[in-house]
Design an enzyme around this catalytic site. Sequence first.
Site, short mmCIF file in Angstrom:
data_model
loop_
_atom_site.label_atom_id
_atom_site.label_comp_id
_atom_site.label_asym_id
_atom_site.label_seq_id
_atom_site.Cartn_x
_atom_site.Cartn_y
_atom_site.Cartn_z
N SER A 124 -2.09 0.48 7.64
CA SER A 124 -0.91 -0.07 6.96
C SER A 124 0.39 0.22 7.71
O SER A 124 0.53 1.26 8.35
CB SER A 124 -0.83 0.58 5.58
OG SER A 124 0.45 0.43 5.03
N GLU A 164 2.86 1.18 6.28
CA GLU A 164 3.37 2.41 5.64
C GLU A 164 3.21 3.60 6.59
O GLU A 164 3.90 4.60 6.45
CB GLU A 164 2.53 2.68 4.41
CG GLU A 164 3.08 2.75 3.01
CD GLU A 164 4.53 3.01 2.75
OE1 GLU A 164 4.88 4.17 2.51
OE2 GLU A 164 5.33 2.08 2.74
N TYR A 191 0.24 8.35 0.34
CA TYR A 191 -0.54 7.17 0.72
C TYR A 191 -0.46 6.95 2.24
O TYR A 191 -1.48 6.75 2.91
CB TYR A 191 0.00 5.93 -0.01
CG TYR A 191 -0.55 4.63 0.52
CD1 TYR A 191 -1.79 4.14 0.11
CD2 TYR A 191 0.17 3.88 1.47
CE1 TYR A 191 -2.30 2.95 0.63
CE2 TYR A 191 -0.33 2.68 1.97
CZ TYR A 191 -1.56 2.23 1.55
OH TYR A 191 -2.08 1.06 2.06
P1 NAP Z 1 -5.82 -3.71 -3.96
O1 NAP Z 1 -5.66 -5.08 -4.51
O2 NAP Z 1 -5.12 -2.57 -4.61
O3 NAP Z 1 -7.40 -3.38 -3.95
C1 NAP Z 1 -7.86 -2.09 -3.74
C2 NAP Z 1 -9.38 -2.08 -3.86
O4 NAP Z 1 -9.83 -0.73 -3.66
C3 NAP Z 1 -9.89 -2.53 -5.23
O5 NAP Z 1 -11.07 -3.28 -5.04
C4 NAP Z 1 -10.23 -1.22 -5.91
O6 NAP Z 1 -11.25 -1.31 -6.87
C5 NAP Z 1 -10.73 -0.42 -4.72
N1 NAP Z 1 -10.71 1.02 -5.00
C6 NAP Z 1 -9.63 1.79 -5.25
N2 NAP Z 1 -10.02 3.06 -5.49
C7 NAP Z 1 -11.37 3.07 -5.40
C8 NAP Z 1 -12.36 4.06 -5.56
N3 NAP Z 1 -12.04 5.32 -5.87
N4 NAP Z 1 -13.67 3.73 -5.38
C9 NAP Z 1 -14.01 2.46 -5.08
N5 NAP Z 1 -13.11 1.45 -4.92
C10 NAP Z 1 -11.81 1.76 -5.08
O7 NAP Z 1 -5.44 -3.67 -2.41
P2 NAP Z 1 -5.26 -4.87 -1.36
O8 NAP Z 1 -3.86 -5.34 -1.43
O9 NAP Z 1 -6.39 -5.81 -1.51
O10 NAP Z 1 -5.39 -4.08 0.01
C11 NAP Z 1 -6.66 -3.85 0.62
C12 NAP Z 1 -6.56 -2.66 1.56
O11 NAP Z 1 -5.57 -2.92 2.54
C13 NAP Z 1 -6.16 -1.34 0.89
O12 NAP Z 1 -6.83 -0.30 1.59
C14 NAP Z 1 -4.66 -1.25 1.16
O13 NAP Z 1 -4.25 0.11 1.17
C15 NAP Z 1 -4.58 -1.88 2.53
N6 NAP Z 1 -3.31 -2.54 2.86
C16 NAP Z 1 -2.79 -3.47 2.01
C17 NAP Z 1 -1.62 -4.12 2.37
C18 NAP Z 1 -1.01 -5.16 1.46
O14 NAP Z 1 0.17 -5.46 1.64
N7 NAP Z 1 -1.76 -5.74 0.53
C19 NAP Z 1 -0.99 -3.82 3.58
C20 NAP Z 1 -1.57 -2.87 4.43
C21 NAP Z 1 -2.74 -2.25 4.06
P3 NAP Z 1 -10.94 -1.46 -8.46
O15 NAP Z 1 -10.75 -2.93 -8.67
O16 NAP Z 1 -12.18 -0.95 -9.09
O17 NAP Z 1 -9.72 -0.65 -8.75
N1 GDD Z 2 6.27 -1.48 -6.85
C1 GDD Z 2 7.60 -1.55 -7.01
N2 GDD Z 2 8.10 -1.69 -8.28
N3 GDD Z 2 8.39 -1.49 -5.92
C2 GDD Z 2 9.73 -1.59 -6.12
C3 GDD Z 2 10.31 -1.74 -7.38
C4 GDD Z 2 9.45 -1.78 -8.53
O1 GDD Z 2 9.88 -1.91 -9.66
N4 GDD Z 2 11.64 -1.83 -7.23
C5 GDD Z 2 11.90 -1.75 -5.93
N5 GDD Z 2 10.75 -1.59 -5.24
C6 GDD Z 2 10.63 -1.42 -3.78
C7 GDD Z 2 9.84 -0.17 -3.36
O2 GDD Z 2 10.67 1.00 -3.47
C8 GDD Z 2 9.47 -0.54 -1.93
O3 GDD Z 2 10.55 -0.23 -1.06
C9 GDD Z 2 9.33 -2.07 -1.97
O4 GDD Z 2 9.89 -2.50 -3.23
C10 GDD Z 2 7.89 -2.56 -1.88
O5 GDD Z 2 7.10 -1.87 -2.84
P1 GDD Z 2 5.59 -2.31 -3.17
O6 GDD Z 2 5.54 -3.75 -3.51
O7 GDD Z 2 5.06 -1.35 -4.18
O8 GDD Z 2 4.85 -2.18 -1.76
P2 GDD Z 2 4.87 -1.04 -0.65
O9 GDD Z 2 5.64 -1.57 0.51
O10 GDD Z 2 5.25 0.27 -1.20
O11 GDD Z 2 3.31 -0.94 -0.29
C11 GDD Z 2 2.51 -2.12 -0.08
O12 GDD Z 2 2.56 -2.48 1.28
C12 GDD Z 2 1.97 -1.51 2.17
C13 GDD Z 2 2.14 -2.06 3.59
O13 GDD Z 2 3.41 -1.75 4.08
C14 GDD Z 2 1.10 -1.81 -0.57
O14 GDD Z 2 0.35 -2.98 -0.56
C15 GDD Z 2 0.41 -0.80 0.34
O15 GDD Z 2 -0.95 -0.65 -0.04
C16 GDD Z 2 0.52 -1.32 1.78
O16 GDD Z 2 -0.10 -0.42 2.66
#
Ligand code: NAP
Ligand code: GDD
Length: 324
Positions: free
Chosen positions: A127, A129, A151
């Site tokens: 990520s 992050e 995280y």
């Molecule tokens: P998501 O919608 O939150 O999905 C997370 C998945 O992980 C769900 O299927 C969840 O299952 C499973 N999981 C969580 N805890 C678990 C546990 N203890 N045992 C088994 N399964 C578990 O995330 P996503 O947005 O699809 O992202 C996929 C991956 O990419 C994650 O690793 C995330 O950190 C990473 N990532 C995401 C982004 C982004 O912007 N979306 C960016 C960079 C990296 P349940 O349905 O059972 O909760």
């Molecule tokens: N969730 C959330 N809720 N975020 C908020 C809010 C709120 O009410 N208000 C402001 N924010 C700001 C957060 O402080 C952060 O700076 C930004 O919105 C994005 O927050 P999220 O959408 O929760 O995503 P993230 O950037 O923290 O994390 C996501 O992206 C990562 C990749 O950079 C997640 O998908 C991570 O799993 C992923 O790795």
Amino acid sequence: MKRALITGITGQDGAYLSRLLVDKGYQVHGIVRRVALEDPDHRLWRLKPLLKKIKLHAGSLESYASLFNIVQKVKPDECYHLAAQSFVSYSFEDEFSTINTNINGTLYILSAIKHKAPNCKFYFAGSSEMFGNVREIPQKESTPFYPRSPYGISKVAGFELTRNYRESYKLFACNGILFNHESPMRGYEFVTRKITLGAARIKAGLAKELKLGNLDAKRDWGFAGDFVEAMYLMLQQEKPDDYVVSTGETHTVKQFAELAFSCAGLDWKKYIKQDKELFRPAEVNLLIGDSSKAKRVLGWKPKVRFKELVKMMMDEDMRRLKIL
Ligand code: NAP
Ligand code: GDD
């Protein structure tokens, strides 16, 4: 027929990736928590159109034995390790479970593959992050990590484990360093979906305001459907490697909200209230990625741009509430 194993198949990326791999003719296997099989309507909603085409196995990231048994049974050609506690904000509240699940889960699945499917190609969901308090703008593969949350720390550990298994045991193991990617299937707790659903609910008369935290944070937001293609492409190369996947554009949370509310014909300033409780103890202020390596080596580039993404998410949430 190639076999793919996806952990975290019930999440946003799991759903898009399953669709992509089924369409490419793969036999798709997914690991889900046992409760998901008990309550499929609720927990498997993103996979509904695919349920007859994929095979689900109950397992837990906390149990090495369960992952070992599934890898032994499926003997995958490709494994996409997406499962994680993925909500950054929650990782400050429960750093212990985030660290345990994300780090041990990655170690267990890598070890199971090493023992039972050593030729399986492996993808780790790293990520942006991990860049945290960014050391360079834009961020690329060589930018040093400076995570700002439990995280982020757990993802740096997963990244290093993946690299170490590649170098020590010659696994075909790749790290994707993916920047934020969103879609109409995004979880409700993430800011983009919270905003689009919030704006649609206000438009429908179901809510009067929307509480948000830091509106000045900047993110490089892309479309999940585009980003899973990059995951797939990484595992089709001759050599395993690590890649940044991003759009190269950055916007503030405020800009996202302004555009989303305007899609519903609303002025965001009238409805958004800032709530100090929603600020994080340590923030990542700016993310913007340089994905030129993915473009050069994988031939990947994002198709959906920011405005289109916001409109896609707004339209879908308004359609769900029957106001579009
Ligand atoms: P998501 O919608 O939150 O999905 C997370 C998945 O992980 C769900 O299927 C969840 O299952 C499973 N999981 C969580 N805890 C678990 C546990 N203890 N045992 C088994 N399964 C578990 O995330 P996503 O947005 O699809 O992202 C996929 C991956 O990419 C994650 O690793 C995330 O950190 C990473 N990532 C995401 C982004 C982004 O912007 N979306 C960016 C960079 C990296 P349940 O349905 O059972 O909760
Ligand atoms: N969730 C959330 N809720 N975020 C908020 C809010 C709120 O009410 N208000 C402001 N924010 C700001 C957060 O402080 C952060 O700076 C930004 O919105 C994005 O927050 P999220 O959408 O929760 O995503 P993230 O950037 O923290 O994390 C996501 O992206 C990562 C990749 O950079 C997640 O998908 C991570 O799993 C992923 O790795």
